[in-house]
Write a protein that holds these residues in place. Structure first.
Motif, PDB file in Angstrom:
ATOM      1  N   LEU A 101      -0.879  60.188  77.174  1.00 16.78           N
ATOM      2  CA  LEU A 101       0.352  59.347  76.920  1.00 16.78           C
ATOM      3  C   LEU A 101       0.517  59.135  75.355  1.00 16.78           C
ATOM      4  N   LEU A 102      -0.762  58.923  74.858  1.00 19.65           N
ATOM      5  CA  LEU A 102      -0.586  58.637  73.259  1.00 19.65           C
ATOM      6  C   LEU A 102      -0.543  59.961  72.681  1.00 19.65           C
ATOM      7  N   VAL A 133      -3.135  51.793  68.888  1.00 18.63           N
ATOM      8  CA  VAL A 133      -2.220  51.440  69.936  1.00 18.63           C
ATOM      9  C   VAL A 133      -3.403  51.003  71.186  1.00 18.63           C
ATOM     10  N   LEU A 134      -2.907  50.023  71.833  1.00 18.71           N
ATOM     11  CA  LEU A 134      -3.634  49.366  72.918  1.00 18.71           C
ATOM     12  C   LEU A 134      -2.741  49.300  74.308  1.00 18.71           C
ATOM     13  N   LEU A 135      -3.176  50.160  75.170  1.00 16.50           N
ATOM     14  CA  LEU A 135      -2.371  50.225  76.311  1.00 16.50           C
ATOM     15  C   LEU A 135      -3.267  49.401  77.515  1.00 16.50           C
ATOM     16  N   THR A 136      -2.677  48.601  78.239  1.00 17.98           N
ATOM     17  CA  THR A 136      -3.039  47.899  79.196  1.00 17.98           C
ATOM     18  C   THR A 136      -2.739  47.958  80.456  1.00 17.98           C
ATOM     19  N   LEU A 162       7.284  53.602  68.060  1.00 15.87           N
ATOM     20  CA  LEU A 162       6.215  53.863  68.826  1.00 15.87           C
ATOM     21  C   LEU A 162       6.181  53.513  70.132  1.00 15.87           C
ATOM     22  N   THR A 163       6.138  52.065  70.014  1.00 20.51           N
ATOM     23  CA  THR A 163       6.191  51.442  71.309  1.00 20.51           C
ATOM     24  C   THR A 163       7.055  51.757  72.529  1.00 20.51           C
ATOM     25  N   HIS A 164       8.179  51.929  71.830  1.00 19.98           N
ATOM     26  CA  HIS A 164       9.323  52.325  72.735  1.00 19.98           C
ATOM     27  C   HIS A 164       9.214  53.708  73.488  1.00 19.98           C
ATOM     28  N   THR A 165       8.862  54.681  72.356  1.00 18.51           N
ATOM     29  CA  THR A 165       8.441  55.941  72.804  1.00 18.51           C
ATOM     30  C   THR A 165       7.497  55.745  74.016  1.00 18.51           C
ATOM     31  N   ASP A 185       0.941  47.646  82.123  1.00 18.72           N
ATOM     32  CA  ASP A 185       1.101  46.170  81.876  1.00 18.72           C
ATOM     33  C   ASP A 185       1.286  45.547  80.487  1.00 18.72           C
ATOM     34  N   ARG A 186       1.034  46.025  79.434  1.00 21.20           N
ATOM     35  CA  ARG A 186       1.072  45.772  77.986  1.00 21.20           C
ATOM     36  C   ARG A 186       0.863  46.925  77.225  1.00 21.20           C
ATOM     37  N   VAL A 187       1.635  46.960  76.115  1.00 22.57           N
ATOM     38  CA  VAL A 187       1.436  47.989  75.123  1.00 22.57           C
ATOM     39  C   VAL A 187       1.605  47.259  73.634  1.00 22.57           C
ATOM     40  N   GLU A 188       0.502  47.445  72.999  1.00 24.61           N
ATOM     41  CA  GLU A 188       0.556  46.749  71.479  1.00 24.61           C
ATOM     42  C   GLU A 188       0.370  47.812  70.520  1.00 24.61           C
TER      43      GLU A 188
END
Length: 199
Positions: free
Chosen positions: A153-154, A139-142, A90-93, A106-109
């Motif tokens: 995006l999600l 999912v945390l998008l920064t 999911l992160t890579h997607t 800047d960051r995906v968690e």
């Protein structure tokens, strides 16, 4: 005079490079059949620890259980590895979609959690599902993106993530016994040296 230090390259810069690489690859391989590949993994347990040694191409990892199941806690359990596979996919997607859409991050968690009940392995009757269940992905998008961009995006990642699609659908798997001489052919010999593309 104020000197502003150069920004340390981070994920946003990687996404720019990723977009260039992906578009170049798409130009080289324009047909969907160009992307068909065989992938595989091999797991071996062969020593006094019972640790499950996994080989995936050039990479290795181990899986293990805790003392209750006769393990030593030397690695994650299979259900935990499932959570890891979903979270990395999911992160890579998210990264792939962001790269091609020009969205700076800047960051995906991604934190994947599930309930799991192994009672049946211990011959304990249970009404709980026999597979990991109640899976959730947080999912945390920064980055400099709006709430609307984040939601879009999600939603796109939720629809396109291969591992999410896999666990939400039904797929068959062939299980067969093989003789020692046939083991290599049965599990496959896929590796990077053979030029297999990696997502």
């Amino acid at each position: 005079m104020t000197i502003t230090p150069a920004r340390t390259p981070g994920l946003a810069e990687h996404l720019k490079d990723k977009a260039v690489a992906m578009r170049a690859a798409a130009a080289r391989r324009p047909r969907d059949t160009d992307w068909d590949e065989e992938i595989g993994a091999v797991c071996v347990a062969d020593d006094a620890t019972g640790v499950r040694k996994v080989r995936i191409g050039d990479w290795s990892l181990i899986g293990d259980g805790g003392p209750d199941i006769g393990g030593f806690g030397l690695g994650p359990s299979s259900p935990e590895l499932l959570c890891a596979v979903i979270s990395t996919c999911l992160t890579h997607t998210v990264l792939c979609i962001a790269a091609l859409d020009g969205i700076a991050l800047d960051r995906v968690e991604v934190r994947v959690r599930a309930r799991n009940n192994d009672a049946r392995f211990f011959e304990v009757a249970s009404e709980a599902p026999a597979v990991p269940y109640d899976l959730t992905a947080a999912v945390l998008l920064t980055g400099p993106l709006s709430a609307g961009q984040s939601a879009a995006l999600l939603a796109a990642a939720d629809e396109r993530c291969p591992m999410l699609r896999m666990v939400r659908s039904r797929h068959g798997i062939e299980l067969r016994a093989v003789a020692p001489d046939d083991a290599t052919d049965a599990v496959g010999t896929t590796d990077r040296a053979a030029g297999v593309p990696r997502r």
